[in-house]
Design a protein around this motif. Structure first.
Motif, PDB file in Angstrom:
ATOM      1  N   CYS A   5      -6.900  -1.191   0.702  1.00 26.79           N
ATOM      2  CA  CYS A   5      -5.944  -1.611   1.727  1.00 26.79           C
ATOM      3  C   CYS A   5      -6.692  -1.995   3.002  1.00 26.79           C
TER       4      CYS A   5
ATOM      5  N   CYS B  10      -5.431   0.609   6.039  1.00 26.87           N
ATOM      6  CA  CYS B  10      -5.771   2.038   6.110  1.00 26.87           C
ATOM      7  C   CYS B  10      -7.019   2.381   5.306  1.00 26.87           C
TER       8      CYS B  10
ATOM      9  N   CYS C 136       0.859  -1.183   0.000  1.00 22.31           N
ATOM     10  CA  CYS C 136       0.000   0.000   0.000  1.00 22.31           C
ATOM     11  C   CYS C 136       0.897   1.235   0.000  1.00 22.31           C
TER      12      CYS C 136
ATOM     13  N   CYS D  71       0.195   3.498   3.406  1.00 20.96           N
ATOM     14  CA  CYS D  71       0.611   3.117   4.761  1.00 20.96           C
ATOM     15  C   CYS D  71       1.711   2.064   4.759  1.00 20.96           C
TER      16      CYS D  71
HETATM   17 ZN   LIG Z   1      -2.788   1.174   3.485  1.00 21.22          ZN
END
Ligand SMILES: [Zn+2]
Length: 206
Positions: free
Chosen positions: A155, A158, A136, A139
């Motif tokens: 994701c 997050c 991701c 994050c």
């Molecule tokens: Zn993420």
């Protein structure tokens, strides 16, 4: 299929122009005609030559397109980050086989390499084990699995929605820039090793 030859971090998908599909139809037609002609006949020889001509034209167009694209990318960017794809592994995947062989990715990267040298640009090749798709961008969470046919994902950590290609391109760029900031180098593995050594020697000294 939605698979592009190249995806730029600007969000632009390039390298999969419509003429590829048109050329392929033309080639299939010529091949069908050739197969129908009687073996050893003059018409068959003529049809064979036609197939060869279509092949040659396709090759020319692709080469031309790749050169234009690699020149453009080198002109527009000071630092270029690319992923060295594990072509063999991807060719094993049925769906991707055609897209990857169309790509000529290795040839494209080769062009970027020598053109970068001509124009004093920095080319950073990201090792193929770097999980550019599964990470991701927001994050840095790495998902365990992301099948090749999944083009969009959210994701789990997050909650950010990702376009597969754009997320991967952004990760490759960020990774490449951090590698080039650490001393630059065409091969990230070597650059990392170079960065690692002074640290170790500093520790050893203190
Ligand atoms: Zn993420």
């Amino acid at each position: 299929m939605g698979i592009q030859e190249a995806f730029l971090s600007t969000g632009e998908a390039v390298g999969n122009p419509k003429f590829y599909a048109r050329d392929e139809k033309r080639l299939a037609k010529a091949q069908r005609r050739h197969a129908k002609k009687k073996k050893g006949s003059r018409n068959r020889e003529k049809a064979r030559r036609k197939v060869a001509r279509v092949h040659a034209r396709i090759q020319d167009r692709r080469r031309d397109y790749q050169h234009k694209l690699s020149t453009r990318i080198v002109h527009e960017n000071q630092v270029i980050c690319v992923e060295s794809l594990a072509v063999k592994n991807m060719v094993k995947n049925h769906c991707l086989a055609k897209a990857i062989s169309d790509v000529g990715w290795g040839e494209f990267v080769r062009q970027l390499e020598y053109k970068s040298q001509w124009y004093g640009r920095t080319l950073v090749k990201i090792d193929r084990w770097y999980p550019s798709s599964k990470t991701c961008y927001d994050c840095k969470h790495v998902v365990e699995e992301l099948p090749l046919d999944v083009r969009e994902w959210v994701c789990p950590k997050c909650g950010v929605w990702h376009d597969r290609d754009l997320n991967a391109a952004n990760n490759i760029l960020a990774e490449g820039l951090s590698v080039s900031a650490c001393g630059g180098g065409v091969r990230p593995a070597r650059a990392k090793a170079r960065v690692g050594n002074p640290q170790r020697s500093r520790k050893a000294r203190s």
